[in-house]
Design an enzyme around this catalytic site. Structure first.
Site, PDB file in Angstrom:
ATOM      1  N   ASP A  17     -83.143 -51.498-140.916  1.00 32.72           N
ATOM      2  CA  ASP A  17     -82.660 -51.606-139.608  1.00 32.72           C
ATOM      3  C   ASP A  17     -82.761 -50.134-139.005  1.00 32.72           C
ATOM      4  O   ASP A  17     -83.358 -49.302-139.725  1.00 32.72           O
ATOM      5  CB  ASP A  17     -81.147 -51.892-139.738  1.00 32.72           C
ATOM      6  CG  ASP A  17     -80.605 -51.825-138.383  1.00 32.72           C
ATOM      7  OD1 ASP A  17     -81.026 -52.492-137.463  1.00 32.72           O
ATOM      8  OD2 ASP A  17     -79.455 -51.328-138.106  1.00 32.72           O
ATOM      9  N   ASP A  19     -81.193 -48.674-135.541  1.00 30.66           N
ATOM     10  CA  ASP A  19     -80.014 -48.003-135.158  1.00 30.66           C
ATOM     11  C   ASP A  19     -78.975 -47.890-136.033  1.00 30.66           C
ATOM     12  O   ASP A  19     -78.541 -48.814-136.883  1.00 30.66           O
ATOM     13  CB  ASP A  19     -79.542 -48.653-133.735  1.00 30.66           C
ATOM     14  CG  ASP A  19     -80.520 -48.537-132.613  1.00 30.66           C
ATOM     15  OD1 ASP A  19     -80.823 -47.387-132.174  1.00 30.66           O
ATOM     16  OD2 ASP A  19     -81.038 -49.654-132.223  1.00 30.66           O
ATOM     17  N   ASP A 179     -76.682 -51.340-141.884  1.00 31.08           N
ATOM     18  CA  ASP A 179     -75.475 -50.934-141.645  1.00 31.08           C
ATOM     19  C   ASP A 179     -74.357 -51.766-141.208  1.00 31.08           C
ATOM     20  O   ASP A 179     -73.061 -51.233-141.198  1.00 31.08           O
ATOM     21  CB  ASP A 179     -75.841 -49.459-140.854  1.00 31.08           C
ATOM     22  CG  ASP A 179     -75.848 -49.991-139.249  1.00 31.08           C
ATOM     23  OD1 ASP A 179     -76.813 -50.599-139.048  1.00 31.08           O
ATOM     24  OD2 ASP A 179     -74.994 -49.715-138.287  1.00 31.08           O
TER      25      ASP A 179
END
Length: 232
Positions: A17, A19, A179
């Site tokens: 990922d 961000d 995250d």
């Protein structure tokens, strides 16, 4: 799905990922959100409040920001605000954004080990590429897939499957690192194991999101994977 224990410890490819995983972009995203809000005579939001809104793409971010101020948008009005956000968002990509701890070291480690790598994110494609170029990360990546390159955003598996197709790797041979719950959902839908990192953009404690493994930071990922490989 085939046995994932071996590729979990020694995957042919790792998807990341963006961000909250590779970059801390919340300050830039907050600056963009607040510029949009100021244009509509609305007060600014703190970085912490905006950080909690990240995930699901730019339109979802815009929707959450206006709702948080008691001015919810929907339908064509939301679409108009999203169109207005596009050029603003592009002006706030790298001014305040920083790499998350250990990014360059860990990407170098897997690159030298011959592991293919890619990024699968809900952030728009051009913005994603501009950020990765700014931080000189594109040399490590064989696939970069943004949210507008696929039909469905994460937690749908579209971005992950497209990235793996570009890398020439099957889902059971790969690992997703993220995250948030969107990363878990996308990985599960794609048939991949998933590792989550603490310190990203999630309301819910990361241990409760159903990942196969949780690491304090990217710096812990190689050693954790070695332990999994040795235990397999």
């Amino acid at each position: 799905m085939k046995d994932a224990s071996k590729p979990f410890g020694s995957p042919r490819a790792i998807l990341f990922d963006l961000d909250g995983t590779l970059i801390d972009s919340a300050p830039d995203i907050a600056a963009a959100v607040n510029e949009l809000l100021a244009g509509r005579d609305l007060p600014p939001l703190s970085v912490d409040r905006v950080r909690a809104m990240i995930g699901g793409g730019v339109m979802k971010l815009v929707e959450r920001a206006f709702a948080a101020l008691g001015s919810p948008l929907a339908g064509s009005v939301l679409e108009e605000a999203n169109r207005d956000m596009a050029p603003i968002y592009r002006r706030h990509l790298t001014g305040l954004t920083k790499l998350m701890p250990g990014v360059r070291e860990v990407l170098t480690h897997f690159h030298l080990n011959g592991t293919a790598m890619g990024v699968a994110t809900n952030k728009p494609q051009l913005a994603t590429r501009e950020i990765l170029l700014h931080f000189h990360l594109t040399e490590y990546l064989g696939a970069i897939v943004g949210g507008d390159a696929v039909t469905n955003l994460k937690p749908a598996p579209d971005a992950l499957l497209l990235a793996l197709d570009q890398l020439g790797v099957e889902p059971y041979e790969a690992l997703m690192v993220g995250d948030s719950i969107s990363d878990v959902g996308a990985a599960r839908a794609a048939g991949m194991p998933v590792v989550l990192l603490r310190g990203g953009y999630t309301h819910v404690p990361v241990e409760e999101l159903g990942a196969d493994l949780v690491c304090d930071s990217l710096l812990d990922l190689p050693s954790a994977m070695r332990r999994l490989r040795d235990a397999a």
